[in-house]
Design a protein around this motif. Structure first.
Motif: not given
Length: 154
Positions: A80, A83, A86-87, A109
């Motif tokens: 993960s 994901y 990216k935050e 990614q």
């Protein structure tokens, strides 16, 4: 079933889950994250390719995250990362092989500008109020480490 037995049974089921390994340690204004994995869907999840943890609390508190420590390179511990990265903007710490696998996953990614920091077993880092010592362990993948995390209260 009494409340204590019910809680024990619920915790047993939670601990038996494989995947989505992620733990946040929080003290004062500091948060560190250990591992950030994924899991694969059950047969009752048609159309779902992967299952990732709920990062909402960590995204809301991104300015308090001092770093992300990864114990080894299995998917249920690194899957993960693209994901969450990216935050949030936090440095990642792991062994050379683990970071190589993470780097490949992040590039795939198109997640750039992530600080990858190589550690060695026996090493010690400080992230906010946390001291993290890396301990060599045997596992089915090279470069795995255990952690000894020291906080202001022990």
């Amino acid at each position: 079933m009494d409340q204590q037995a019910e809680l024990k049974q619920r915790n047993y089921h939670l601990l038996q889950e494989i995947g989505k390994n992620i733990t946040a340690y929080e003290y004062g204004e500091d948060i560190i994250i250990v591992d950030c994995g994924m899991s694969f869907p059950d047969e009752d999840m048609p159309g779902i390719d992967i299952v990732i943890p709920d990062f909402s609390y960590l995204v809301q508190n991104a300015d308090r995250i001092r770093g992300l420590i990864v114990t080894h390179g299995h998917e249920d511990h690194i899957g993960s990362l693209p994901y969450i990265m990216k935050e949030i903007n936090a440095p990642i710490f792991g062994t050379k092989l683990t970071l190589t696998l993470i780097d490949h996953k992040l590039r795939e990614q198109k997640v750039n500008n992530v600080s990858l920091n190589c550690i060695k077993p026996g090493g010690l880092i400080r992230l906010g109020c946390f001291a993290i010592e890396f301990i060599n362990v045997n596992h089915s993948i090279a470069g795995a480490v255990g952690l000894c995390i020291t906080t202001p209260v022990g």
